[in-house]
Design an enzyme around this catalytic site. Structure first.
Site, short mmCIF file in Angstrom:
data_model
loop_
_atom_site.label_atom_id
_atom_site.label_comp_id
_atom_site.label_asym_id
_atom_site.label_seq_id
_atom_site.Cartn_x
_atom_site.Cartn_y
_atom_site.Cartn_z
N GLU A 68 -0.27 7.01 1.72
CA GLU A 68 0.08 7.24 3.13
C GLU A 68 -1.11 7.75 3.94
OE1 GLU A 68 3.78 8.43 0.67
OE2 GLU A 68 1.63 8.96 0.64
N GLU A 82 0.83 -1.20 0.00
CA GLU A 82 0.00 0.00 0.00
C GLU A 82 0.87 1.26 0.00
OE1 GLU A 82 -2.58 2.26 -0.71
OE2 GLU A 82 -3.63 0.42 -0.07
N SER A 142 7.83 5.74 5.29
CA SER A 142 7.64 7.18 5.10
C SER A 142 8.42 8.07 6.06
CB SER A 142 6.14 7.52 5.05
OG SER A 142 5.52 6.80 4.00
N CYS A 168 2.99 4.70 5.38
CA CYS A 168 2.31 3.94 4.34
C CYS A 168 2.15 2.49 4.78
CB CYS A 168 3.08 4.05 3.03
SG CYS A 168 4.81 3.55 3.17
N HIS A 216 8.10 9.76 -1.47
CA HIS A 216 8.10 8.31 -1.23
C HIS A 216 7.63 7.61 -2.50
CE1 HIS A 216 8.83 9.18 2.96
NE2 HIS A 216 7.87 10.07 2.88
N GLU A 254 6.55 -0.77 -7.87
CA GLU A 254 6.13 -2.06 -8.43
C GLU A 254 5.03 -1.90 -9.47
OE1 GLU A 254 7.28 -3.24 -4.11
OE2 GLU A 254 6.63 -1.46 -5.18
N SER A 276 12.73 6.62 -0.41
CA SER A 276 12.18 7.68 0.43
C SER A 276 13.20 8.81 0.53
CB SER A 276 11.85 7.17 1.83
OG SER A 276 10.74 6.31 1.82
#
Length: 410
Positions: A10, A7, A67, A81, A268, A272, A255
């Site tokens: 944030e 995920e 983060s 996050c 950040h 993927e 980051s």
């Protein structure tokens, strides 16, 4: 079997504090006097850790395993996050600030976008309703001005194009009315004059479906350093004046915290394919006319232009807190110059925060073959959790080597 990816979106929490009489002494470090052990305890509640740090005379900044964290004398900002439990930091932060430093919380602002993998989130982040309920139970009763709202795309916008923005704000009587007074003091017309000249703002940018070629630059595998990523991608040029604390994850991810006097920015990246995401946040002063501010700092429009150029997302949202309508209009022009079309614009007033304006943009660019659809359902892709990633650089000595002086700010 469907596997939840990482995920990227944030959760962001900002808490403001004050001492007796509504102020703290100029020589008092306030929240910066919290021992690092206390910071670690707070982050343990959230389920993340410090991986690197950088400080100056105004703030302490920490890059986290998920983060960032920024600590000012009277303000703390935590942005996390993944499947972190950010709101669980509140009880310990509020109690430690009060008992150790004599500070009491005066306002709270919690914001986030729409999770890519909402079913993977633990309580209290299982839904916005649960988050609001938890906040209402956890925050002290003297924060009596409260408001929660989801800023949705307009009805004429296709939901497939747009993000949404969740906002909860709470403030005590003094902080809410002090902010209202300051807003009135800086208010001007919306015809491109110097509205909010010198006023504070926060800009939060969320980007998805990143350019695939660019995203590949954030795969290091232990062979590419964070500094190489910073300069190879153009991130280092977003604000050349700032000191940068960057961090690369193995096998992928990045980051960065940047500090420029009293102002910070943070980036950040989750690269993927199928759920690529990047965020940019900054705080500073709004200046509408000058490309470069008088003290040499780069303004918000110039930074945003460089951010969009670096990441080239197919979808983007930007939330501005404390800005005027003319500011949002100019931000729109910057973003649309890259071929993105504004899909929605919404906003509202919030206690202790003022006006929050949220805009969404997207392009008709087709995604690369083989990538997954971006939606609120579980996606069948493999993922890597940052807690399992290996750093390519060593952590900084927090007590001895992170103090940098001589910044210029107004």
């Amino acid at each position: 079997m469907a596997i939840s990816g990482f995920e990227g979106f944030e959760k962001r929490l900002e808490l403001n504090f004050s001492g007796e009489g509504g102020t703290i002494a100029a020589e008092n470090n306030g929240l910066r006097d919290l021992d690092f052990e206390v910071i670690q305890q707070v982050l343990s509640e959230v389920q993340c850790t410090v991986v690197s740090a950088l400080s100056n005379t105004y703030m302490d900044s920490y890059v986290l395993s998920e983060s960032s964290l920024f600590v000012y004398p009277t303000k703390i900002i935590i942005k996390t996050c993944g499947t972190t439990q950010l709101l669980k930091s509140i009880p310990l932060l509020v109690s430690q600030a009060h008992h150790l430093l004599g500070l009491h919380v005066t306002s709270c602002r919690y914001t986030r976008g729409s999770f890519i993998f909402p079913k993977s989130q633990p309580f209290p982040h299982t839904s916005f309703k649960d988050e609001v309920h938890y906040l209402n139970l956890t925050l002290p009763s003297h924060l009596c001005y409260r408001k929660a709202k989801v800023l949705h795309p307009s009805k004429k916008s296709s939901s497939s194009h747009c993000h949404t923005w969740h906002v909860f704000c709470a403030s005590d009587h003094h902080h809410a009315h002090l902010f209202d007074h300051n807003e009135h003091e800086h208010e001007h017309d919306d015809n491109g004059g110097d509205d909010h000249s010198g006023a504070s703002f926060t800009m939060e940018v969320c980007m998805t479906e990143l350019d695939q070629g660019l995203a590949e630059k954030f795969f290091g595998g232990g062979e590419v350093t964070a500094r190489e990523m910073t300069w190879a991608t153009g991130i280092g040029e977003i604000n050349p004046n700032q000191l940068v604390c960057d961090f690369a994850f193995d096998p992928c991810g990045y980051s960065m915290n940047g500090i420029d006097g009293a102002y910070y920015s943070t980036i950040h990246v989750t690269p993927e394919e199928g759920f690529s995401y990047a965020s940019f946040e900054c705080i500073g002063q709004l200046e509408l006319e000058e490309e470069i501010l008088e003290d040499g700092r780069v303004n918000v429009y110039d930074m945003l232009e460089k951010v969009v150029q670096v990441f080239r997302p197919a979808k983007l949202s930007v939330a501005m807190t404390g800005a005027s309508r003319s500011v949002s209009t100019r931000l729109r022009s910057v973003i649309e110059s890259f071929g993105l079309t504004r899909r929605s614009c919404s906003g509202d007033e919030f206690p202790g925060s003022g006006k929050i304006v949220f805009q969404t943009f997207s392009t008709s660019r087709r995604r690369q073959a083989g990538s997954q659809a971006f939606n609120d359902n579980v996606v069948t892709v493999a993922a890597h959790h940052p807690l399992g990633r290996t750093s390519t650089i060593a952590a900084i000595n927090f007590k001895a080597t992170t103090l940098f002086l001589c910044f210029s700010s107004t």
